[in-house]
Design an enzyme around this catalytic site. Structure first.
Site, short mmCIF file in Angstrom:
data_model
loop_
_atom_site.label_atom_id
_atom_site.label_comp_id
_atom_site.label_asym_id
_atom_site.label_seq_id
_atom_site.Cartn_x
_atom_site.Cartn_y
_atom_site.Cartn_z
N LYS A 44 -42.58 68.07 -66.56
CA LYS A 44 -41.95 69.33 -66.99
C LYS A 44 -42.68 69.94 -68.19
O LYS A 44 -42.82 71.17 -68.27
CB LYS A 44 -40.47 69.09 -67.35
CG LYS A 44 -39.60 68.78 -66.14
CD LYS A 44 -39.45 70.01 -65.28
CE LYS A 44 -38.59 69.77 -64.06
NZ LYS A 44 -38.57 70.90 -63.14
N TYR A 65 -40.64 62.19 -65.60
CA TYR A 65 -40.14 63.52 -65.25
C TYR A 65 -40.42 64.51 -66.39
O TYR A 65 -40.89 65.62 -66.16
CB TYR A 65 -38.63 63.38 -65.02
CG TYR A 65 -37.94 64.60 -64.52
CD1 TYR A 65 -38.10 65.01 -63.20
CD2 TYR A 65 -37.08 65.34 -65.34
CE1 TYR A 65 -37.43 66.13 -62.72
CE2 TYR A 65 -36.42 66.45 -64.87
CZ TYR A 65 -36.60 66.84 -63.55
OH TYR A 65 -35.94 67.95 -63.10
N HIS A 89 -24.24 62.93 -62.43
CA HIS A 89 -24.11 63.08 -63.88
C HIS A 89 -22.64 62.91 -64.28
O HIS A 89 -21.75 62.86 -63.42
CB HIS A 89 -24.62 64.45 -64.31
CG HIS A 89 -26.09 64.63 -64.10
ND1 HIS A 89 -26.63 65.76 -63.55
CD2 HIS A 89 -27.13 63.79 -64.36
CE1 HIS A 89 -27.94 65.63 -63.49
NE2 HIS A 89 -28.27 64.43 -63.97
N HIS A 141 -34.31 76.97 -53.11
CA HIS A 141 -33.09 77.80 -53.01
C HIS A 141 -31.90 77.08 -52.38
O HIS A 141 -30.81 77.62 -52.35
CB HIS A 141 -33.39 79.08 -52.21
CG HIS A 141 -33.53 78.83 -50.74
ND1 HIS A 141 -34.51 78.00 -50.22
CD2 HIS A 141 -32.82 79.27 -49.67
CE1 HIS A 141 -34.38 77.95 -48.90
NE2 HIS A 141 -33.36 78.72 -48.55
N ARG A 142 -32.13 75.87 -51.86
CA ARG A 142 -30.98 75.13 -51.28
C ARG A 142 -30.42 74.12 -52.28
O ARG A 142 -29.43 73.45 -52.01
CB ARG A 142 -31.41 74.40 -50.01
CG ARG A 142 -31.93 75.36 -48.94
CD ARG A 142 -31.97 74.70 -47.59
NE ARG A 142 -32.43 73.32 -47.64
CZ ARG A 142 -32.09 72.39 -46.75
NH1 ARG A 142 -31.30 72.70 -45.76
NH2 ARG A 142 -32.57 71.17 -46.85
N SER A 156 -35.82 70.97 -68.07
CA SER A 156 -34.53 70.47 -68.58
C SER A 156 -34.71 70.00 -70.02
O SER A 156 -35.83 69.87 -70.50
CB SER A 156 -34.00 69.36 -67.68
OG SER A 156 -34.47 68.12 -68.12
N SER A 157 -33.57 69.74 -70.66
CA SER A 157 -33.63 69.40 -72.08
C SER A 157 -34.24 68.02 -72.33
O SER A 157 -34.49 67.65 -73.48
CB SER A 157 -32.23 69.48 -72.70
OG SER A 157 -31.36 68.64 -71.98
N CYS A 158 -34.51 67.25 -71.27
CA CYS A 158 -35.13 65.92 -71.45
C CYS A 158 -36.58 66.03 -71.92
O CYS A 158 -37.20 65.03 -72.25
CB CYS A 158 -35.05 65.10 -70.18
SG CYS A 158 -36.15 65.68 -68.89
#
Ligand SMILES: NC(=O)c1ccc[n+]([C@@H]2O[C@H](COP(=O)([O-])OP(=O)(O)OC[C@H]3O[C@@H](n4cnc5c(N)ncnc54)[C@H](OP(=O)(O)O)[C@@H]3O)[C@@H](O)[C@H]2O)c1
Length: 318
Positions: free
Chosen positions: A142, A138, A181, A13-14, A109-111
């Site tokens: 995912k 990564y 990014h 949440h941070r 993510s889209s990766c």
């Protein structure tokens, strides 16, 4: 007890995404939001995660915790990117499953999609060919998260699902030029060039590749929509469905920042994938679409950047 009184645990949440989800749900009247920093609860530790679920008993879990980073970090720490992400998500998903959490939303993510997949990227292209090698560590973690949610849904009919956002931007983004990014990097470069008498800004590549950008508050809205709804499947893309060239993005940011100097393209530097756009028809069919206009979102992010420029190191978690 209404949904707004249920215990919702936002893991991470941070971070940029978790904080946006927290802001959104708080504004929408959720009364029992739960968050733990990594120093309070290290999600890599299975026993600690099990104890936390035993004591706190959340009803809903939104998983925005992950070890994230750019190409360099992925390349330098492949084992950590693979193992820590597997540990974090496995501990959360399994503890949630064993403690009767009724709803779990996993963020990826889209990766995860193959390097050479057709555009726009549909959910069904998952695992149809090889991944981009720079971030496969990564991506593999995912994909395991997506499949874990799918397996629980298939075997136990529980509402565990995965949302795959496109490139995000907004408050609490990473503005560190070494690791950021493209969009936050451009905001910082144009801002600093403006302060230094409108020096020329040099950007990588030809400016021709096309990219899609989603405001993190739109993603938070999609998470709330998925949390309150009853999605039929276990994997959904989240994006705007619209892309633009890097050159148009640069011109838009230059105008918003008010930089009046030259814009120089370093064509010796690589361009990357020519296009990366998500097909968002599946989530649209469920009734959700993005609503924040790119120019408005960038203008608001630029204001946030200026207000927080002195604290960027503190607000950004490395
Ligand atoms: N940013 C993007 O452009 C983008 C795009 C698509 C998808 N996503 C996805 O969205 C998710 C969140 O990304 P983000 O950009 O919000 O990342 P972020 O700002 O780096 O936040 C990550 C969060 O994860 C927590 N975390 C990491 N390791 C932990 C551990 N061992 N134990 C407990 N907590 C841990 C951190 O907690 P502490 O702060 O307490 O250390 C931090 O709050 C990721 O799954 C990412 O793939 C992001």
């Amino acid at each position: 007890m209404g949904l707004k009184d249920t215990k919702v645990y936002i893991a991470g949440h941070r971070g940029m995404v978790g904080a946006a989800i927290w802001r959104r749900l708080e504004k929408e009247g959720y009364q029992q939001l739960i968050g733990m920093s990594s120093s309070e609860l290290d999600l890599r530790n299975q026993a600690d995660v099990m104890d936390f679920f035993e004591q706190v008993r959340p009803a809903i879990v939104l998983d925005a915790a992950a070890r994230v980073g750019g190409i360099l970090a992925n390349n330098d720490y492949p084992y950590q990117f693979l193992m820590e992400n597997l540990q974090i998500q496995n501990n959360l998903i399994d503890a949630a499953f064993k403690h009767d959490v009724s709803k779990f939303i996993f963020l990826g993510s889209s990766c995860i999609y193959p390097k050479l997949a057709k555009q726009p990227l549909k959910e069904e292209y998952l695992l149809t060919s090889a991944l981009e090698s720079t971030n496969e560590w990564y991506a593999i973690a995912k994909i395991a998260g997506v499949k874990s949610c799918e397996a629980i849904k298939k075997q136990y009919q529980k509402d565990y699902l995965a949302l795959m956002p496109t490139n995000l931007y907004g408050p609490y983004d990473n503005f560190d030029l070494k690791t950021s990014h493209v969009l936050p990097a451009m905001i910082r470069k144009f801002h600093e060039a403006k302060l230094n008498g409108h020096l020329p800004v040099k950007l990588w590549g030809s400016g021709k590749p096309m990219r899609e950008f989603l405001h993190v508050d739109d993603l938070a809205a999609a998470v709330q929509f998925a949390m309150e709804g009853n999605f039929q499947e276990s994997l959904y893309n989240v994006g705007t469905g619209k892309d633009l060239t890097i050159k148009d993005l640069a011109i838009t940011i230059q105008k918003i920042v008010g930089h009046k100097g030259d814009l120089v393209w370093d064509v010796q530097k690589p361009d990357g994938t020519p296009r990366k756009l998500l097909d968002v028809s599946k989530i649209k069919d469920e009734g959700w679409k993005a609503s924040i206009d790119l120019e408005d979102g960038i203008a608001e992010t630029y204001e946030w950047f200026k207000d927080h420029i002195d604290q960027l190191k503190e607000v950004r978690i490395s």
